[in-house]
Write a protein that holds these residues in place. Structure first.
Motif, PDB file in Angstrom:
ATOM      1  N   UNK A  68      24.055 -20.753 116.960  1.00  0.00           N
ATOM      2  CA  UNK A  68      24.480 -19.606 117.337  1.00  0.00           C
ATOM      3  C   UNK A  68      23.887 -19.262 118.360  1.00  0.00           C
ATOM      4  N   UNK A  69      24.417 -18.840 119.618  1.00  0.00           N
ATOM      5  CA  UNK A  69      23.646 -18.332 120.649  1.00  0.00           C
ATOM      6  C   UNK A  69      23.651 -16.800 120.906  1.00  0.00           C
ATOM      7  N   UNK A  70      22.660 -16.152 120.949  1.00  0.00           N
ATOM      8  CA  UNK A  70      22.313 -14.735 120.808  1.00  0.00           C
ATOM      9  C   UNK A  70      21.606 -14.359 122.113  1.00  0.00           C
ATOM     10  N   UNK A  71      21.729 -13.473 122.874  1.00  0.00           N
ATOM     11  CA  UNK A  71      21.388 -13.180 124.154  1.00  0.00           C
ATOM     12  C   UNK A  71      20.374 -12.017 124.261  1.00  0.00           C
ATOM     13  N   UNK A  72      19.142 -12.191 125.023  1.00  0.00           N
ATOM     14  CA  UNK A  72      18.085 -11.449 125.393  1.00  0.00           C
ATOM     15  C   UNK A  72      18.224 -11.006 126.959  1.00  0.00           C
ATOM     16  N   UNK A  73      18.239  -9.656 127.291  1.00  0.00           N
ATOM     17  CA  UNK A  73      18.132  -9.353 128.747  1.00  0.00           C
ATOM     18  C   UNK A  73      16.489  -9.058 129.088  1.00  0.00           C
ATOM     19  N   UNK A  74      16.345  -9.843 130.076  1.00  0.00           N
ATOM     20  CA  UNK A  74      14.892  -9.534 130.674  1.00  0.00           C
ATOM     21  C   UNK A  74      14.787  -9.234 132.076  1.00  0.00           C
ATOM     22  N   UNK A  75      13.795  -8.146 132.392  1.00  0.00           N
ATOM     23  CA  UNK A  75      13.302  -7.971 133.586  1.00  0.00           C
ATOM     24  C   UNK A  75      12.589  -9.358 134.389  1.00  0.00           C
ATOM     25  N   UNK A  76      12.506  -9.328 135.409  1.00  0.00           N
ATOM     26  CA  UNK A  76      11.854 -10.313 136.033  1.00  0.00           C
ATOM     27  C   UNK A  76      10.527 -10.809 135.549  1.00  0.00           C
ATOM     28  N   UNK A  77       9.633  -9.412 135.613  1.00  0.00           N
ATOM     29  CA  UNK A  77       8.425  -9.805 135.060  1.00  0.00           C
ATOM     30  C   UNK A  77       8.282 -10.290 133.453  1.00  0.00           C
ATOM     31  N   UNK A  78       9.173  -9.634 132.763  1.00  0.00           N
ATOM     32  CA  UNK A  78       8.920  -9.928 131.228  1.00  0.00           C
ATOM     33  C   UNK A  78       9.580 -11.509 131.318  1.00  0.00           C
ATOM     34  N   UNK A  79      10.629 -12.128 131.961  1.00  0.00           N
ATOM     35  CA  UNK A  79      11.124 -13.363 131.904  1.00  0.00           C
ATOM     36  C   UNK A  79      10.309 -14.317 132.428  1.00  0.00           C
ATOM     37  N   UNK A  80       9.332 -14.068 133.714  1.00  0.00           N
ATOM     38  CA  UNK A  80       8.384 -15.057 133.956  1.00  0.00           C
ATOM     39  C   UNK A  80       7.156 -15.098 133.227  1.00  0.00           C
ATOM     40  N   UNK A  81       6.871 -14.011 132.393  1.00  0.00           N
ATOM     41  CA  UNK A  81       5.726 -14.125 131.395  1.00  0.00           C
ATOM     42  C   UNK A  81       6.192 -14.846 130.066  1.00  0.00           C
ATOM     43  N   UNK A  82       7.486 -14.678 129.689  1.00  0.00           N
ATOM     44  CA  UNK A  82       8.017 -15.499 128.783  1.00  0.00           C
ATOM     45  C   UNK A  82       7.781 -16.909 128.963  1.00  0.00           C
ATOM     46  N   UNK A  83       8.166 -17.359 130.167  1.00  0.00           N
ATOM     47  CA  UNK A  83       8.209 -18.697 130.445  1.00  0.00           C
ATOM     48  C   UNK A  83       6.555 -19.064 130.377  1.00  0.00           C
ATOM     49  N   UNK A  84       5.665 -18.304 130.915  1.00  0.00           N
ATOM     50  CA  UNK A  84       4.219 -18.778 131.327  1.00  0.00           C
ATOM     51  C   UNK A  84       3.770 -18.909 129.835  1.00  0.00           C
ATOM     52  N   UNK A  85       3.971 -17.965 129.024  1.00  0.00           N
ATOM     53  CA  UNK A  85       3.095 -18.061 127.671  1.00  0.00           C
ATOM     54  C   UNK A  85       3.786 -18.591 126.481  1.00  0.00           C
ATOM     55  N   UNK A  86       5.171 -18.929 126.607  1.00  0.00           N
ATOM     56  CA  UNK A  86       6.157 -19.452 125.646  1.00  0.00           C
ATOM     57  C   UNK A  86       6.605 -18.529 124.507  1.00  0.00           C
ATOM     58  N   UNK A  87       6.436 -17.479 124.529  1.00  0.00           N
ATOM     59  CA  UNK A  87       6.853 -16.648 123.603  1.00  0.00           C
ATOM     60  C   UNK A  87       6.963 -15.195 124.105  1.00  0.00           C
ATOM     61  N   UNK A  88       7.817 -14.430 123.499  1.00  0.00           N
ATOM     62  CA  UNK A  88       7.867 -13.134 123.781  1.00  0.00           C
ATOM     63  C   UNK A  88       8.029 -11.771 122.495  1.00  0.00           C
ATOM     64  N   UNK A  89       7.028 -11.034 122.737  1.00  0.00           N
ATOM     65  CA  UNK A  89       6.868 -10.121 121.624  1.00  0.00           C
ATOM     66  C   UNK A  89       7.670  -8.638 121.582  1.00  0.00           C
ATOM     67  N   UNK A  90       8.195  -8.675 122.845  1.00  0.00           N
ATOM     68  CA  UNK A  90       9.134  -7.611 123.035  1.00  0.00           C
ATOM     69  C   UNK A  90       8.829  -6.713 124.035  1.00  0.00           C
ATOM     70  N   UNK A  91       9.704  -5.984 124.589  1.00  0.00           N
ATOM     71  CA  UNK A  91       9.685  -4.796 125.512  1.00  0.00           C
ATOM     72  C   UNK A  91       8.969  -3.563 125.127  1.00  0.00           C
ATOM     73  N   UNK A  92       8.714  -2.747 125.890  1.00  0.00           N
ATOM     74  CA  UNK A  92       8.319  -1.365 125.341  1.00  0.00           C
ATOM     75  C   UNK A  92       9.469  -0.965 124.331  1.00  0.00           C
ATOM     76  N   UNK A  93      10.494  -0.876 124.649  1.00  0.00           N
ATOM     77  CA  UNK A  93      11.540  -0.178 124.154  1.00  0.00           C
ATOM     78  C   UNK A  93      11.594  -1.085 122.740  1.00  0.00           C
ATOM     79  N   UNK A  94      11.586  -2.370 122.611  1.00  0.00           N
ATOM     80  CA  UNK A  94      11.736  -3.297 121.715  1.00  0.00           C
ATOM     81  C   UNK A  94      10.447  -2.772 120.588  1.00  0.00           C
ATOM     82  N   UNK A  95       9.353  -2.847 121.039  1.00  0.00           N
ATOM     83  CA  UNK A  95       8.080  -2.460 120.247  1.00  0.00           C
ATOM     84  C   UNK A  95       8.366  -1.111 119.626  1.00  0.00           C
ATOM     85  N   UNK A  96       8.823  -0.154 120.450  1.00  0.00           N
ATOM     86  CA  UNK A  96       8.770   1.101 119.887  1.00  0.00           C
ATOM     87  C   UNK A  96       9.920   1.229 118.895  1.00  0.00           C
ATOM     88  N   UNK A  97      10.933   0.397 118.805  1.00  0.00           N
ATOM     89  CA  UNK A  97      11.812   0.593 117.582  1.00  0.00           C
ATOM     90  C   UNK A  97      11.603  -0.656 116.693  1.00  0.00           C
TER      91      UNK A  97
END
Length: 100
Positions: free
Chosen positions: A1-30
């Motif tokens: 099942x495909x699910x989608x995440x919207x990334x700003x450019x900085x977040x996207x590049x960091x995700x590709x660089x470190x191979x994981x994403x722990x969440x944006x500021x809004x994600x972490x707040x929620x």
């Protein structure tokens, strides 16, 4: 099942660089990573990312038994996918870049 995440450019590049994403500021707040189904993407862009210059719509393939993925009522009384964990590069499928 495909699910989608919207990334700003900085977040996207960091995700590709470190191979994981722990969440944006809004994600972490929620306490979870906000995701969208294919039909929810555009309204999410208009509501939360209208001022983002370079935006990436990124697809992730989730197994239906992934216990970190929860379907919870959110905007417009719709069920949205919320991820309680890290998004991993191994689950990443593709991205589409949108330039405003």
């Amino acid at each position: 099942m495909l699910i989608y995440k919207l990334f700003g450019e900085k977040e996207y590049k960091k995700f590709l660089e470190i191979s994981f994403f722990e969440g944006s500021q809004a994600d972490n707040e929620d306490g979870f990573i906000h995701l969208s189904t294919r039909s929810q993407i555009w309204e999410t862009i208009y509501k939360h990312f209208y001022d983002e210059r370079n935006l990436y719509i990124s697809a992730f393939n989730f197994n239906s038994v992934d216990t970190n993925l929860k379907w919870e009522i959110s905007r417009n009384d719709e069920y949205f996918p919320h991820y309680y964990g890290k998004l991993l590069l191994r689950d990443y499928v593709y991205s589409i870049k949108i330039i405003n």
